[in-house]
Design an enzyme around this catalytic site. Structure first.
Site, PDB file in Angstrom:
ATOM      1  N   ASP A 272      -9.808  -5.902  -4.005  1.00  0.00           N
ATOM      2  CA  ASP A 272      -9.199  -4.634  -3.593  1.00  0.00           C
ATOM      3  C   ASP A 272     -10.000  -3.988  -2.467  1.00  0.00           C
ATOM      4  O   ASP A 272     -11.131  -4.368  -2.185  1.00  0.00           O
ATOM      5  CB  ASP A 272      -9.157  -3.721  -4.824  1.00  0.00           C
ATOM      6  CG  ASP A 272      -8.064  -2.671  -4.763  1.00  0.00           C
ATOM      7  OD1 ASP A 272      -7.430  -2.505  -3.703  1.00  0.00           O
ATOM      8  OD2 ASP A 272      -7.845  -1.996  -5.794  1.00  0.00           O
TER       9      ASP A 272
ATOM     10  N   ASP B 185      -0.448   2.474  -4.013  1.00  0.00           N
ATOM     11  CA  ASP B 185      -0.448   2.543  -5.471  1.00  0.00           C
ATOM     12  C   ASP B 185       0.749   3.341  -5.973  1.00  0.00           C
ATOM     13  O   ASP B 185       1.169   4.322  -5.344  1.00  0.00           O
ATOM     14  CB  ASP B 185      -1.711   3.247  -5.979  1.00  0.00           C
ATOM     15  CG  ASP B 185      -2.921   2.340  -5.956  1.00  0.00           C
ATOM     16  OD1 ASP B 185      -2.870   1.251  -5.362  1.00  0.00           O
ATOM     17  OD2 ASP B 185      -3.953   2.744  -6.542  1.00  0.00           O
TER      18      ASP B 185
END
Length: 438
Positions: free
Chosen positions: A286, A347
């Site tokens: 990430d 997200d």
């Protein structure tokens, strides 16, 4: 520093019907189609400009801009046109569109190639297919700790959900531990006080017939970490001799691991070899934008995009070709050919509207906007990850979010405390995990 733009084309349009597709820089950058009189989504503060958009690139007001890809439907019956980077893994030009009455002008700060087609999504899909990549392997189904526990996740939380998967008969193949198990960003092999044994919990996951997965942000370094204190020479520097700035998150001004430094590369290799040896074979990596930031590296002959790709290649070599690799927060075009799956949106969140009213920030609205616009990537560049299903009752408009996740056909991951699910949540989670990405 942004390079000068040079003219590429001038195209007549119907100003009422024309549509422009902007391709954002990385996973979280807004991407999608706009009418000519729309205001495209832009960063609402300087930190998000660094963390979620293309750092150092400012788009003039009233202009549209794609990073390596920009498409135009003129709206007058003429063919759709796409301008694309000829070598997208090595050079990603910014491609700009400005309007002058009934004509739009295209310019770019690097070489581009033009394609034509019948509609924007089909043309983008044809461009991706033309790269000749092998079809991605089937994606496993996943349970992820993040959207229920965030950084407060404990080993006991993972065990509870492991038991619940059996009780509820959920077809979860991978149990992925997210942020919170490690002491600090950069100190990936040092546990936080909430976990007792990383290898032990991997063994427990595998003993129940499931695969163990784990999260890292491999190119970020917390300034309070042991790595930063003991080995500042392994960090990317800024031109003024300080540390390259990867934005602010987790309450810290973040630094960047310099994978061109032999010791940093050896450390990164050791981290992933260790995790693999402990039984983890699913890796979510990430905040990857950090590896592609400009800066002064140990090897000054290596540009930022080459350093980024080399860093991912180090990780792949350490985990092996059989392990599953999911990218997130990653520069999209420079990641081609490196990943099994890729997050293609910001997200999600338990709420619809994005935080800070920025479409790069967590929220169901921005995740749907960009995720739908990047559907052309699915099955051609990688398996798309639309982000996790959240089906617990407290999640706003959970039915709409579940429908979006299901429609992508991409990687399917649950991220609830499973015992908090009501009958609708259990049924929906079971149904989605039985389907997509295969």
């Amino acid at each position: 520093m942004q390079r000068p733009f040079t003219p590429v084309a001038a195209v007549p349009v119907d100003p009422r019907r024309a549509r422009v597709h902007e391709e954002g820089w990385q996973s979280w950058s807004p991407s999608g189609a706009y009418a000519l009189d729309d205001a495209p989504y832009r960063p609402t503060d300087g930190n998000w400009a660094t963390v979620c958009y293309r750092p150092g690139v400012t788009v003039p007001e009233g202009a549209f801009q794609g990073e390596g890809l920009l498409a135009l439907d003129p709206g007058d019956g003429a063919p759709v046109r796409l301008w694309a980077a000829p070598d997208p893994v090595r050079e990603v030009p910014s491609i700009r569109l400005t309007r002058a009455g009934t004509v739009v002008e295209i310019s770019a700060d690097g070489p581009v190639k033009e394609y034509t087609g019948t509609d924007v999504q089909t043309l983008l899909a044809e461009w991706a297919a033309g790269l000749g990549l092998a079809a991605p392997r089937p994606a496993p189904t996943v349970w992820c700790s993040w959207y229920e526990y965030f950084t407060a996740v404990t080993e006991d939380d993972v065990h509870e959900n492991l038991r619940a998967m059996d009780t509820l008969d959920l077809p979860v193949e991978v149990v992925q531990i997210d942020d919170g198990y490690q002491r600090a960003l950069g100190d990936w092999l040092t546990l936080s006080g909430r976990f007792r044994s990383r290898a032990g919990i991997a063994d427990a996951i595998r003993a129940r017939g499931r695969r163990a997965g784990i999260w890292t942000a491999p190119f970020l370094v917390d300034p309070s970490s042991e790595l930063a204190a003991a080995h500042p020479d392994r960090l990317v520097r800024s031109a003024d001799g300080g540390f390259a700035h990867a934005g602010r998150n987790w309450g810290h001004d973040l630094r960047v691991l310099d994978t061109t430094h032999p010791d940093a590369a050896a450390y990164l290799t050791d981290v992933f070899r260790t995790l693999r040896a402990e039984g983890y074979d699913y890796f979510k990596v990430d905040f990857l934008y950090a590896g592609a930031l400009d800066g002064v590296r140990h090897d000054d002959t290596v540009d930022a995009l080459t350093a980024y790709r080399s860093g991912i290649e180090l990780i792949r070599a350490a985990i092996g070709e059989d392990a599953y690799l999911l990218g997130c927060g990653a520069p999209i075009l420079p990641s081609i050919g490196l990943f099994d799956a890729m997050r293609v949106s910001p997200d999600t969140a338990p709420h619809r509207r994005p935080e800070a009213d920025d479409y790069s920030q967590p929220g169901q609205d921005p995740a749907e906007f960009t995720g739908a616009a990047r559907q052309w990537q699915h099955g051609r560049l990688w398996t798309n990850d639309p982000d996790c299903l959240m089906a617990r009752p407290a999640v706003e408009t959970r039915e709409r979010w579940a429908a979006h996740v299901e429609a992508t056909g991409g990687l399917m991951a649950s991220s609830d405390r499973l015992l908090s699910l009501d009958p609708w949540g259990v049924d929906t989670t079971r149904r989605l995990l039985s389907g997509g990405g295969r």
